[in-house]
Scaffold this active site. Structure first.
Site, short mmCIF file in Angstrom:
data_model
loop_
_atom_site.label_atom_id
_atom_site.label_comp_id
_atom_site.label_asym_id
_atom_site.label_seq_id
_atom_site.Cartn_x
_atom_site.Cartn_y
_atom_site.Cartn_z
N HIS A 523 99.92 -16.17 -39.91
CA HIS A 523 100.68 -14.73 -39.77
C HIS A 523 100.13 -13.66 -39.60
CE1 HIS A 523 104.58 -12.94 -38.50
NE2 HIS A 523 105.13 -14.05 -39.02
N ASP A 527 101.70 -13.15 -34.71
CA ASP A 527 103.02 -12.96 -34.80
C ASP A 527 103.92 -14.10 -34.23
OD1 ASP A 527 102.59 -10.76 -36.29
OD2 ASP A 527 102.48 -9.48 -34.69
#
Length: 550
Positions: A523, A527
């Site tokens: 992450h 995204d």
């Protein structure tokens, strides 16, 4: 002049190597390019070449031993050359093989031992009671309560105290007859395993002298020996006493129908299938303790009978199941060490998130069948996925990336790593420039690399440089799973098996072939929306495979 041969770094993740075998011996002539030894790294077994001409004067590592990178493994020089000075220099360096470092503490320890005055307590008729290890994970215990006080007489089997461990509150039994001369831990206080709890012995014995002698031995690093001696002697005393062997023996004292027995004794009797009311207790007031259960033998060897629920007077035979606990311990291989280290770093340092999608593989199945009619090598579904992944990465270059701490690397080339299960763990050979290769080229290369991986013949250039990884467990019947990101990638794709399942097509429920894939993403780099968009593109390519070839 003699030259030192050190353990080279044979892969980007290698920290140490194991000498699988020496192909030469001391005194042999060697030339530059000769193979000196086979070295097992974390990924493959590789050959160690000589870069010098001369005679092998010294071998510093035995076969099957592991040594860190840059450690001295051999010395090559002129025949008859004196290398004693060089060997002394290596030994004194300490960093080459760790031997010197291991010796230093023992020297300083010896000096410290000389400062400790040895006390002879052999004339003291008393025994030190230490904190026993009452569970496999116990490191210390807390005295919940003392059942005896200083000056009380104790007999073997008496409960001296209740001890709280990390798993339960248990009873501490005495293994000696005598007087409680000393208590070293107050109620509510904790003490580590083998720490001094009490001293039991002859009334009036000089327990302080015994305690000082024990403390002196502990400072010299030999305190554990006295504890072992005491533990070895205790069972001998128990064995010399007659065992309660018949069920006709007098039952233990009861009050209001309750049997007096320690919790440990009750548990042992239950596990062994014994009727505890028929065991004679040797503890305080007929209390049944551990050794009573250990020494008890039922008159009849038949399993214990218990009343069946709902039927008064009815009995049912409960068979006693006998088994043997066993296990095998093996040394962790270099490959497994590195897999554990790298994947743990990935899992606990990279914030993983997961996106799963279902893909209809009907057209891919038809396309594969048609391709294999003309392909020089058999194309697998995994080959089609690799090609589709490389095409999807071309459209989503930010997924083809790496986290470097203070910067993100967006790779413009596409190197797809393919996870391969081998006996000792997992290897990830790399298909370089996968987006520029045909399906038949990818298929042939994957088969070649998988064969090398199983035979430990992979070279560093064949397992390094991946920018994205795929892991396929579909051939094992796995429908869906998640994978741990393979550094330095920021993503890995977990591929499940193709399963025939009902799907809705043109308003009708029809059978379809569905495959589930799960993207694990870092992450910090990728995204959720970007990961979903990548899977959407991959889904479109696999559901219409002709687009892969355009």
């Amino acid at each position: 002049m003699a030259e030192v041969i050190r353990m080279p770094k044979m892969s980007d993740t290698m920290e140490e190597g194991v000498i699988a075998s020496w192909l030469v011996k001391e005194g042999d002539k060697v030339k530059s390019g000769d193979i000196l030894a086979e070295v097992e790294t974390d990924k493959a077994t590789m050959e160690l070449e000589s870069y010098e001409d001369g005679t092998l004067l010294h071998i510093g590592v035995k076969e099957k031993d592991a040594v860190p990178i840059d450690a001295v493994i051999a010395i090559i020089g002129d025949e008859g050359e004196d290398i004693s000075g060089l060997l002394k220099e290596i030994e004194s360096g300490g960093s080459d093989n760790g031997a010197a470092k291991e010796e230093e503490p023992s020297d300083s320890g010896a000096a410290a031992d000389e400062d400790v005055e040895e006390i002879d307590a052999s004339d003291v008729n008393a025994t030190i009671v230490t904190m026993p290890k009452m569970s496999d994970t116990m490191t210390e215990g807390t005295i919940a309560s003392w059942q005896k006080k200083v000056g009380d007489s104790v007999s073997s089997g008496d409960v001296m105290a209740e001890v709280e461990t990390d798993k339960a509150t248990m009873e501490l039994e005495a293994y000696e007859d005598g007087t409680l001369l000393y208590i070293g831990v107050e109620e509510g206080d904790s003490v580590e395993v083998d720490g001094v709890l009490a001293i039991v012995g002859e009334k009036g014995a000089d327990f302080e002298k015994l305690l000082k002698a024990h403390q002196a031995k502990a400072k010299k690093g030999s305190g554990g020996e006295e504890k072992k001696e005491a533990k070895k002697e205790a069972p001998k005393k128990e064995e010399s006493k007659p065992a309660a062997t018949q069920e006709s023996a007098a039952p233990s004292t009861t009050e209001g129908g309750r049997v007096k027995a320690s919790p440990l004794a009750k548990k042992m009797a239950e596990d062994k299938g014994y009727d505890i009311t028929k065991i004679k207790g040797s503890g305080d007031h007929g209390r049944i303790v551990k050794k009573d259960v250990e020494n008890y033998t039922p008159a009849a060897q038949a399993p214990a009978q218990q009343a069946a629920a709902g039927g008064e007077g009815t009995t049912v035979n409960i068979p006693q199941v006998i088994g043997e606990e066993s296990y095998e311990e093996v040394n962790v291989s270099q490959m497994r060490k590195t897999i554990g280290k790298r994947l743990a770093e990935s899992k606990f340092s990279a914030p993983h998130f997961y996106v799963t999608m279902e893909i209809n593989m009907d057209k891919a199945i038809e396309a594969r069948k048609a391709m294999n009619e003309y392909s020089p090598v058999k194309i697998s579904f995994n080959d089609i996925v690799i090609k589709a992944v490389s095409a999807a990465l071309r459209q989503h270059p930010k997924v083809n990336s790496s986290w470097l701490g203070d910067k993100i690397r967006y790779n413009k080339h596409i190197h797809v790593g393919v996870a391969v299960a081998v006996d000792e763990g997992l290897l990830v050979p790399v298909i370089r420039f996968a987006d520029n290769k045909s399906l038949s080229h990818i298929s042939a290369e994957v088969k070649d690399l998988v064969g090398k991986a199983h035979n430990k013949k992979l070279q560093p250039s064949e397992w390094e440089g991946n920018t994205f990884t795929v892991s396929n467990l579909g051939m094992f019947g796995v429908e869906e799973f998640t994978a741990i990101i393979n550094p330095p990638d920021s993503c890995i794709l977990a591929i499940g098996g193709i399963k025939q399942t009902p799907i809705v097509k043109d308003g009708q429920v029809v059978p379809g072939n569905v495959m589930k894939v799960t993207l694990s993403a870092d992450h910090r780099v990728v995204d959720g929306a970007l990961g979903a968009a990548f899977l959407q593109t991959l889904k479109g390519l696999l559901e219409n495979p002709v687009r892969i070839l355009v």
